[in-house]
Design a protein around this motif. Structure first.
Motif, PDB file in Angstrom:
ATOM      1  N   ARG A  48      -8.421  -3.408  -1.287  1.00 32.30           N
ATOM      2  CA  ARG A  48      -8.039  -2.858   0.010  1.00 32.30           C
ATOM      3  C   ARG A  48      -6.695  -3.457   0.396  1.00 32.30           C
ATOM      4  NH1 ARG A  48     -11.168   0.511   2.269  1.00 32.30           N
ATOM      5  NH2 ARG A  48     -10.267   0.283   4.307  1.00 32.30           N
ATOM      6  N   GLY A  49      -5.772  -2.599   0.763  1.00 32.82           N
ATOM      7  CA  GLY A  49      -4.456  -3.043   1.170  1.00 32.82           C
ATOM      8  C   GLY A  49      -4.347  -3.104   2.680  1.00 32.82           C
ATOM      9  N   GLN A  50      -3.126  -3.181   3.153  1.00 33.69           N
ATOM     10  CA  GLN A  50      -2.847  -3.186   4.586  1.00 33.69           C
ATOM     11  C   GLN A  50      -1.400  -2.767   4.787  1.00 33.69           C
ATOM     12  OE1 GLN A  50      -3.791  -7.351   5.031  1.00 33.69           O
ATOM     13  NE2 GLN A  50      -1.670  -7.828   5.447  1.00 33.69           N
ATOM     14  N   LEU A  51      -0.992  -2.582   6.021  1.00 28.11           N
ATOM     15  CA  LEU A  51       0.387  -2.215   6.305  1.00 28.11           C
ATOM     16  C   LEU A  51       1.315  -3.378   5.997  1.00 28.11           C
ATOM     17  CD1 LEU A  51      -0.020  -0.273   9.648  1.00 28.11           C
ATOM     18  CD2 LEU A  51       0.412   0.669   7.373  1.00 28.11           C
ATOM     19  N   TRP A  83      13.245  -5.033   3.724  1.00 21.76           N
ATOM     20  CA  TRP A  83      12.455  -6.155   3.203  1.00 21.76           C
ATOM     21  C   TRP A  83      13.400  -7.148   2.549  1.00 21.76           C
ATOM     22  CZ3 TRP A  83       7.301  -4.639   0.424  1.00 21.76           C
ATOM     23  CH2 TRP A  83       6.522  -3.889   1.291  1.00 21.76           C
ATOM     24  N   SER A  84      13.283  -8.416   2.885  1.00 18.52           N
ATOM     25  CA  SER A  84      14.105  -9.444   2.246  1.00 18.52           C
ATOM     26  C   SER A  84      13.401 -10.042   1.035  1.00 18.52           C
ATOM     27  CB  SER A  84      14.449 -10.547   3.247  1.00 18.52           C
ATOM     28  OG  SER A  84      13.264 -11.140   3.740  1.00 18.52           O
ATOM     29  N   TRP A  85      12.091  -9.899   0.965  1.00 16.51           N
ATOM     30  CA  TRP A  85      11.313 -10.480  -0.131  1.00 16.51           C
ATOM     31  C   TRP A  85      11.613  -9.772  -1.454  1.00 16.51           C
ATOM     32  CZ3 TRP A  85       7.597  -8.826  -3.553  1.00 16.51           C
ATOM     33  CH2 TRP A  85       6.897  -9.840  -4.212  1.00 16.51           C
ATOM     34  N   ARG A  86      11.689 -10.530  -2.558  1.00 13.73           N
ATOM     35  CA  ARG A  86      11.889  -9.966  -3.894  1.00 13.73           C
ATOM     36  C   ARG A  86      10.848 -10.554  -4.832  1.00 13.73           C
ATOM     37  NH1 ARG A  86      14.367  -7.496  -0.860  1.00 13.73           N
ATOM     38  NH2 ARG A  86      16.564  -7.015  -0.822  1.00 13.73           N
ATOM     39  N   GLY A  87      10.389  -9.771  -5.766  1.00  8.35           N
ATOM     40  CA  GLY A  87       9.410 -10.222  -6.744  1.00  8.35           C
ATOM     41  C   GLY A  87       8.503  -9.079  -7.144  1.00  8.35           C
ATOM     42  N   TRP A  88       7.363  -9.412  -7.714  1.00  5.55           N
ATOM     43  CA  TRP A  88       6.418  -8.406  -8.182  1.00  5.55           C
ATOM     44  C   TRP A  88       5.607  -7.842  -7.030  1.00  5.55           C
ATOM     45  CZ3 TRP A  88       6.748  -6.290 -12.781  1.00  5.55           C
ATOM     46  CH2 TRP A  88       7.373  -6.999 -13.808  1.00  5.55           C
ATOM     47  N   LEU A  89       5.320  -6.555  -7.112  1.00  9.28           N
ATOM     48  CA  LEU A  89       4.480  -5.864  -6.129  1.00  9.28           C
ATOM     49  C   LEU A  89       3.267  -5.288  -6.839  1.00  9.28           C
ATOM     50  CD1 LEU A  89       7.200  -3.731  -4.317  1.00  9.28           C
ATOM     51  CD2 LEU A  89       6.059  -5.728  -3.390  1.00  9.28           C
ATOM     52  N   LEU A  90       2.122  -5.440  -6.227  1.00  7.17           N
ATOM     53  CA  LEU A  90       0.927  -4.740  -6.678  1.00  7.17           C
ATOM     54  C   LEU A  90       0.869  -3.432  -5.915  1.00  7.17           C
ATOM     55  CD1 LEU A  90      -1.686  -7.624  -6.353  1.00  7.17           C
ATOM     56  CD2 LEU A  90      -0.613  -6.819  -8.446  1.00  7.17           C
ATOM     57  N   HIS A  91       0.684  -2.337  -6.598  1.00  9.76           N
ATOM     58  CA  HIS A  91       0.625  -1.047  -5.923  1.00  9.76           C
ATOM     59  C   HIS A  91      -0.828  -0.685  -5.630  1.00  9.76           C
ATOM     60  CE1 HIS A  91       4.838  -0.108  -6.300  1.00  9.76           C
ATOM     61  NE2 HIS A  91       4.782  -0.627  -7.503  1.00  9.76           N
ATOM     62  N   ALA A  92      -1.221  -0.835  -4.400  1.00 10.54           N
ATOM     63  CA  ALA A  92      -2.574  -0.454  -3.990  1.00 10.54           C
ATOM     64  C   ALA A  92      -2.475   0.764  -3.093  1.00 10.54           C
ATOM     65  CB  ALA A  92      -3.254  -1.600  -3.240  1.00 10.54           C
ATOM     66  N   SER A 132       0.844  -1.192   0.000  1.00 12.67           N
ATOM     67  CA  SER A 132       0.000   0.000   0.000  1.00 12.67           C
ATOM     68  C   SER A 132       0.879   1.242   0.000  1.00 12.67           C
ATOM     69  CB  SER A 132      -0.918   0.006   1.222  1.00 12.67           C
ATOM     70  OG  SER A 132      -1.799  -1.091   1.157  1.00 12.67           O
ATOM     71  N   ILE A 133       0.731   2.039  -1.055  1.00 16.97           N
ATOM     72  CA  ILE A 133       1.517   3.260  -1.212  1.00 16.97           C
ATOM     73  C   ILE A 133       0.549   4.406  -1.405  1.00 16.97           C
ATOM     74  CG2 ILE A 133       3.221   4.461  -2.622  1.00 16.97           C
ATOM     75  CD1 ILE A 133       4.324   1.715  -3.408  1.00 16.97           C
TER      76      ILE A 133
END
Length: 146
Positions: free
Chosen positions: A121-124, A39-48, A16-17
């Protein structure tokens, strides 16, 4: 296309941005997202994006970047690949003009805007999108893969 045809794994997350920062990323100008933790996770992000940071609209860097752009909220408006995360060394110049001192900088690339925002709806923090949401994104970006 069904999500079931995609490789198994942890390849996509939501983030969520607030606007206008999400629009600046989709414009291709803002290549980092400032966060308080690495953040250690890598990959695609959905921008919500759910909210608009109204004072930020008056900042010259942002105003120039978002000129004539819509600022949809409460929707997935595009995707980007998270490729890294770093923090600028103390006393060094910022990595980009978008970098906040002391913040962790999520490095994004391969930005792709959706033609039509998808209500969500996103979240933190990073969140897992539903299979239905991913399927809706893939309708607009059928070539998107891990």
């Amino acid at each position: 296309m069904s999500v079931a045809t995609l490789p198994e794994g942890d390849w996509i997350r939501g983030i969520s941005i607030r606007q206008p920062y999400a629009a600046c990323i989709l414009a291709g100008d803002k290549t980092i997202e400032n966060r308080s933790r690495p953040w250690s996770w890598r990959g695609w992000l959905l921008h919500a994006s759910q909210q608009i940071d109204r004072p930020a609209l008056r900042l010259p860097l942002i105003a120039r970047t978002i000129r004539s752009r819509e600022l949809p909220t409460g929707a997935v408006i595009g995707v980007a690949r998270l490729t890294g995360c770093h923090q600028d060394a103390d006393g060094s110049p910022p990595c980009t003009e978008w970098a906040q001192p002391g913040a962790w900088h999520l490095e994004v690339s391969d930005v792709q805007a959706l033609a039509l925002p998808i209500p969500a709806r996103g979240q933190l923090g990073p969140w897992r999108p539903t299979e239905d949401l991913v399927a809706q994104v893939l309708q607009q970006l059928p070539h998107l893969r891990p």
